[in-house]
Enzyme design. Structure first.
Site, PDB file in Angstrom:
ATOM      1  CG  ASP A 115      -1.931   1.026   1.304  1.00  0.00           C
ATOM      2  OD1 ASP A 115      -2.831   0.963   0.455  1.00  0.00           O
ATOM      3  OD2 ASP A 115      -1.867   1.915   2.171  1.00  0.00           O
ATOM      4  CD  GLU A 171      16.101 -14.266   3.794  1.00  0.00           C
ATOM      5  OE1 GLU A 171      15.334 -14.773   4.655  1.00  0.00           O
ATOM      6  OE2 GLU A 171      16.738 -13.224   3.972  1.00  0.00           O
TER       7      GLU A 171
HETATM    8  C1  GLC Z   1      -4.271   3.009  -0.614  1.00  0.00           C
HETATM    9  C2  GLC Z   1      -5.484   2.146  -0.433  1.00  0.00           C
HETATM   10  C3  GLC Z   1      -6.625   3.008   0.000  1.00  0.00           C
HETATM   11  C4  GLC Z   1      -6.256   3.657   1.324  1.00  0.00           C
HETATM   12  C5  GLC Z   1      -4.944   4.414   1.212  1.00  0.00           C
HETATM   13  C6  GLC Z   1      -4.394   4.751   2.559  1.00  0.00           C
HETATM   14  O1  GLC Z   1      -4.404   3.921  -1.643  1.00  0.00           O
HETATM   15  O2  GLC Z   1      -5.750   1.454  -1.620  1.00  0.00           O
HETATM   16  O3  GLC Z   1      -7.807   2.275   0.139  1.00  0.00           O
HETATM   17  O4  GLC Z   1      -7.261   4.554   1.700  1.00  0.00           O
HETATM   18  O5  GLC Z   1      -3.953   3.641   0.591  1.00  0.00           O
HETATM   19  O6  GLC Z   1      -3.927   3.602   3.201  1.00  0.00           O
END
Ligand code: GLC
Ligand code: CA
Length: 565
Positions: free
Chosen positions: A229, A278
């Site tokens: 993310d 790994e």
């Molecule tokens: C990413 C996720 C989204 C979230 C953001 C903050 O873009 O896909 O859903 O709100 O990160 O974590």
């Protein structure tokens, strides 16, 4: 002929064989990866919230659909300020989704069915309820834990102004002021997203160590990879310099910002790649990286970094032959030098579903509030999906798109939960519209999402969704579900689909596309008019009925055809 050919039941031996064949090239290079949004997939205990046992019970559906892997959005312990993208404990399952034992059982079952599991990792920020952040607040300005986040004194005479001018993606300043343990106003902390999501300081060795350990925790549990993310956000420019203007959200995607796509992030991914390598079985990392150019996106998937990055340029492209051809070429060209597969994606949990985007006029962006012309949107969505699945590389499918689900554009404000909906001037907060629980069966809500007819679902489902359920579409050769099943079955049986890094463009009338890949040709008509061409070969599959007559074919409006040549 439409889409009714494939027998989609696949004996386990076949799966194992296919897995071995593609493993030699890297299973992920042409994988179709299905995104499960755990809140909205399947609710086993009837509390209105999807959960891990629910997902587990539906794994055979995903196997039969024909996908290779499943990416699960976060299911970790979280106060759910941003639907789980605010993690309080990276090694625990939130009780609302189940337990670690459920996660373990889910991973094992998936593997037995020949499906790989990718989990979501959220390293840019934690929840404000994370133990580190709580202690940092509690212990006051001298706490050594403050170094793991970005705490700063405010500007102005009494520190009453934020430390710099950065704006949150969700709206408002990217800083929130703390209160000292004695009740006096204290330092500020940085949060690029909601105030409940404080950003980690990736210069802190403790943060880097912790995430290496978290990776190992889930790799030891058997996961096949991580979707990372905000992979572009971890490193901030030294000194956290001002940007010098407001409305910064508009700059994202064009300019390099001091909080996004800093070169320092790559060192982190090189270290993670070492860990992934790994482990046996080709564990992968997938970057959610919003960068100004596809070339900069390619930096995340250099041979010693991650394996894939989402292709958001493709997601943002209108239903237009010229624009599509351009973005396809650009995507393939940008990944070739780093020897990474291109990825393709049309929908996810952050954007208006493509059936609704294509139902509206172009240029409205990815947070759309109007249903548009639904049948036009669905026709184009089906064609767009067949185009995507014909391209070389890996494709992402977001839960419910195989049912042709539209976005729910008329959710009442009181049920909305997207945090950006409630903040001013941020990213338009209409993401709940693509997060409505999906319909499985029955004529009454929650349509098999939960166990009992009339039971709850955390967002209300539209009445029309009875006709769109898995049960309603199964066996109907004209349904979108059967189109996906057939397409994925053909993709498996045609090695030229997915593989490689190239398409050979064929001459095609304006508004249409035609390309060849080995013994396979794909035709696309993005116009609203039928277009007559010489039939490229034997029709394998069409997004709608395609008539072949005397060596010619009529490409129906907004259609894609797959041909064997
Ligand atoms: C990413 C996720 C989204 C979230 C953001 C903050 O873009 O896909 O859903 O709100 O990160 O974590
Ligand atoms: Ca539940």
């Amino acid at each position: 002929m439409t889409q009714n050919l494939a027998d989609t039941s696949r004996p386990a031996a076949d799966i194992a064989h296919e897995a071995n064949v593609s493993a030699s090239r890297g299973w992920w290079r042409d994988a179709v990866i299905y995104q499960v949004y755990p809140r909205s997939f399947a609710d086993s205990n009837g509390d209105g919230m999807g959960d891990l046992p629910g997902i587990r019970s539906r794994l055979p559906y995903l196997r039969d659909l024909g996908v290779d892997a499943v990416w699960l959005s976060p299911f970790y312990a979280s106060p759910q300020a941003d639907a789980g993208y605010d993690v309080a404990d990276y090694r625990a399952v939130d009780p609302m989704f189940g337990t670690l034992l459920d996660a373990d059982a889910l991973i094992r079952d998936a593997h037995e069915l020949g499906l790989r599991i990718i989990v979501d990792l959220v390293p840019n920020h934690s929840s404000d309820q994370h133990e580190w952040f709580q202690r940092a607040l509690r212990e006051g300005p001298e706490s050594p834990l403050r170094e793991r986040y970005h705490f700063r004194a405010g500007k102005g005479e009494n520190g009453e102004l934020p430390p710099n001018d950065w704006e949150s993606i969700f709206g408002g300043p990217a800083w929130t002021r703390t209160e000292n343990p004695d009740g006096t106003p204290g330092d500020w902390y940085l949060h690029l997203f909601a105030p409940e999501q404080p950003d980690f300081n990736w210069d802190s060795p403790a943060v880097a160590d912790e995430f290496r350990s978290i990776l190992r925790f889930w790799l030891d549990m058997g996961v096949d990879g991580f979707r990372i993310d905000v992979a572009h956000g971890l490193v901030k420019a030294p000194g956290l310099p001002d940007i010098g203007g407001a409305d910064q959200l508009k700059l994202l995607g064009n300019d390099v910002m001091p909080f996004f796509d800093q070169d320092g992030v790559h060192e982190i991914y090189r270290s993670w790649r070492g860990i992934l390598d790994e482990y046996p079985g080709q564990r992968i990392g997938v970057a959610e990286a919003w960068t100004p150019t596809v070339q900069r996106t390619a930096n995340y998937v250099r041979p010693d970094e991650l394996h894939q990055a989402f292709n958001f340029q493709y997601l943002g492209t209108d239903w237009d032959a010229t624009a599509l051809r351009e973005v396809i070429d650009l995507s393939l060209d940008s990944m070739r030098p780093v020897d990474a597969p291109t990825t393709w994606v049309l929908s996810n949990h952050d954007v208006t579903r493509h059936a609704t985007r294509f139902a509206n006029e172009p240029g409205l962006g990815t947070q759309i509030r109007t249903p548009g012309d639904r049948s036009l949107g669905l026709r184009r969505a089906r064609a767009a999906t067949l185009l995507m699945l014909a391209l070389p590389g890996s494709a992402y499918v977001y839960q419910g798109e195989e049912l042709g689900l539209p976005d729910v554009t008329d959710l009442p404000d009181e049920v909305r939960q997207d945090p950006s909906f409630f903040r001013q001037a941020g990213q338009d907060g209409y993401r709940d519209g693509c997060r409505v629980p999906i319909p499985w069966s029955d004529t009454e809500a929650p349509y098999g999402f939960g166990p009992a007819a009339g039971g709850p679902s955390w967002l209300p489902q539209p009445a029309e969704w009875a006709a769109l359920s898995v049960e309603a579409q199964t066996g109907d050769p004209t349904s979108t579900l059967e189109l996906y099943r057939s397409a994925l079955a053909v993709r498996r049986s045609q090695p030229d689909l997915g593989a490689g890094t190239d398409v050979e463009w064929l001459e095609a009338p304006e508004g249409t596309l035609a390309f060849r890949r080995g013994s396979f040709v794909c035709t696309v008509n993005t116009t609203g008019e039928p277009v007559r061409i010489a039939a490229p070969g034997r029709l394998l599959l069409g997004s709608t009925e395609l008539v072949v007559d005397g060596g010619e074919t009529v490409l129906a409006p907004d259609s894609t055809g797959w041909w064997a040549v």
